[in-house]
Design an enzyme around this catalytic site. Structure first.
Site, PDB file in Angstrom:
ATOM      1  N   LYS A 106       0.811  -1.144  -0.056  1.00 16.49           N
ATOM      2  CA  LYS A 106       0.041   0.007  -0.118  1.00 16.49           C
ATOM      3  C   LYS A 106       0.753   1.241   0.021  1.00 16.49           C
ATOM      4  O   LYS A 106       0.343   2.310  -0.480  1.00 16.49           O
ATOM      5  CB  LYS A 106      -1.172   0.064   1.182  1.00 16.49           C
ATOM      6  CG  LYS A 106      -0.235   0.095   2.331  1.00 16.49           C
ATOM      7  CD  LYS A 106      -0.094   1.363   3.165  1.00 16.49           C
ATOM      8  CE  LYS A 106       0.492   1.051   4.511  1.00 16.49           C
ATOM      9  NZ  LYS A 106       0.975   2.293   5.197  1.00 16.49           N
ATOM     10  N   THR A 114      -3.675   5.661   3.534  1.00 16.75           N
ATOM     11  CA  THR A 114      -2.305   6.015   3.057  1.00 16.75           C
ATOM     12  C   THR A 114      -2.240   6.774   1.938  1.00 16.75           C
ATOM     13  O   THR A 114      -1.404   7.536   1.541  1.00 16.75           O
ATOM     14  CB  THR A 114      -1.346   4.643   2.867  1.00 16.75           C
ATOM     15  OG1 THR A 114      -1.711   4.069   4.014  1.00 16.75           O
ATOM     16  CG2 THR A 114       0.028   4.930   2.844  1.00 16.75           C
TER      17      THR A 114
END
Length: 333
Positions: free
Chosen positions: A190, A247
Site C-alpha cells: 500500500k 495512506t
C-alpha cells in the site's frame, strides 16, 4: 499489568508507548539513538517524530541498552523501519525472555532478500510467537487517542489474542487475523500505491486518477498476496483496503507526501530528505517487483512506479504509460 519492551521510538512507537502506559502496562523503551531518547526522557515529548503528544512519566527510557528494555518483558514491540528490523532483532533477541511475544509494526519487505518481516523473525527467533500489528493507523491520530481499528496477525492464534487483549482500548480496536502473509503484503505494497497516488497528485491530477490508482492498486496487491498463499478476504479488510485508503488520501502519509514532491519535479533523494523520515514505499517497490516476477504476477502499477523512482521514466510518462496499456476486462485477473 504487563512489562512491555519497545525497540525504536519513531512516531508509531511513541504513540503506542503512550497508549500502553495509559493501560497501566510497564513500558520500557530503547533505541539506537540514545541521545534522542535522553532528550525525550527529559522533555516528555518526541518533538522530532510526534510533536505535541505528552509522554507519561511512567514510560521509562534506557537509551541504547536493549537488555534493560526487554529483560523480563512478556511482549517486545519492534517499532523500527523495515530495513533495520533484522539488525534490531538480532541485537535485542539475546535479552528477550524465552516466552515473550514479538510484535512488529513496520510495513515493508527487506531489500535484497525480498523477505517479509515475519520470515526474518522465523530465521532469527524461531521459538518466539510473532505478531504483526497493521491497518489504517496514523501515529498522529493514535497519539491523540482518536478512534482507530487495526489487526493483530499471527500464525499463533493465542499470541494474536494476547496482543488484542493487552493493546485494545475504547479508542484502539483490534481484530485478530491468521493470514500474516496477506497482512504483511498489504501493508508493504500500500505504501507503493501511495507513492503513485502522490505522484499523480503532484502532477495536478484529481480525485478520479487517485481513485483509479487505489482501486487498481488493491487488485495488484491481492494478486501477489494470493499467489504467495494469502486469503482474498484480507485485502477487503483493515490491513488491505482500509490501510490503502488512509495512506493514499491523508497528508499524514509520508509516502503520499513523498510522491507528491516527486510529481512536482523533485528528485527522489530530495523528496525523501524533505520528508525527513523513512519512506517505506521507496524500499519496498523493487522487492515487490522481484516478488511479482518470482510468482509470475502482472503488476503494472508497481513496475511503473519502480521505473519512475529509478529515474528511467518521468512522472508524467509513468501516468501515460499506465493509461495506454492494452484494453482489458475489469474481471481479468
Amino acid at each position: 499489568m504487563s512489562r512491555i519492551g519497545i525497540i525504536g521510538y519513531g512516531s508509531f512507537g511513541t504513540a503506542l508507548s503512550v497508549l500502553l502506559s495509559k493501560k497501566d502496562h510497564e513500558v520500557r523503551v530503547a533505541a539506537r539513538n540514545a541521545q534522542q531518547l535522553n532528550m525525550v526522557s527529559e522533555t516528555r515529548e518526541n518533538t522530532r517524530y510526534l510533536k505535541g503528544i505528552t509522554i507519561p512519566q511512567e514510560v521509562k527510557f534506557f537509551g541504547d541498552d536493549y537488555g534493560e528494555a526487554v529483560s523480563d518483558a512478556s511482549i517486545v514491540l519492534f517499532a523500527v523501519p523495515s530495513q533495520s528490523f533484522r539488525e534490531n532483532l538480532m541485537k535485542a533477541i539475546p535479552f528477550v525472555p524465552r516466552d515473550a511475544i514479538l510484535v512488529n509494526v513496520a510495513k515493508g519487505i527487506e531489500q535484497n532478500t525480498n523477505l517479509r518481516l515475519s520470515q526474518i523473525a522465523e530465521e532469527i527467533a524461531p521459538n518466539h510467537s510473532f505478531v504483526t500489528l497493521s491497518g489504517p493507523s496514523h501515529a498522529e491520530e493514535v497519539g491523540e487517542n482518536q478512534p482507530t481499528s487495526v489487526v493483530a496477525a499471527s500464525l499463533d492464534p493465542g499470541a494474536a489474542k494476547t496482543i488484542q487483549e493487552e493493546f485494545m482500548t475504547d479508542r484502539f480496536r483490534i481484530y485478530t487475523n491468521g493470514d500474516i502473509i496477506g497482512v504483511e503484503i498489504a501493508g508493504a505494497l500500500k505504501n507503493i500505491m501511495a507513492l503513485g497516488a502522490g505522484i499523480s497528485q503532484g502532477l495536478g491530477f484529481g480525485d478520479n486518477a487517485k481513485a483509479a490508482m487505489m482501486t487498481r492498486g488493491i487488485v495488484e496487491i491481492s494478486r501477489l498476496g494470493m499467489a504467495m498463499g494469502a486469503n482474498m478476504e484480507t485485502f477487503a479488510g483493515l490491513a488491505g483496503i482500509g490501510d490503502l485508503i488512509v495512506t493514499c488520501t491523508s497528508m499524514h502519509s509520508r509516502n503520499l507526501r513523498c510522491g507528491n514532491l516527486i510529481g512536482r519535479g523533485k528528485s527522489v533523494e530530495d523528496a525523501v530528505n524533505e520528508i525527513g523520515m523513512v519512506v517505506e514505499g521507496i524500499y519496498s517497490c523493487n522487492a515487490a517487483y522481484e516478488l511479482a516476477k518470482k510468482y509470475s504476477v502482472e503488476m503494472p502499477i508497481t513496475e511503473t512506479i519502480m521505473l519512475c523512482l529509478k529515474g528511467e521514466i518521468e512522472p508524467l510518462d509513468a501516468i501515460t504509460r499506465l493509461m495506454n496499456r492494452a484494453p482489458k476486462d475489469e474481471g481479468d485477473r
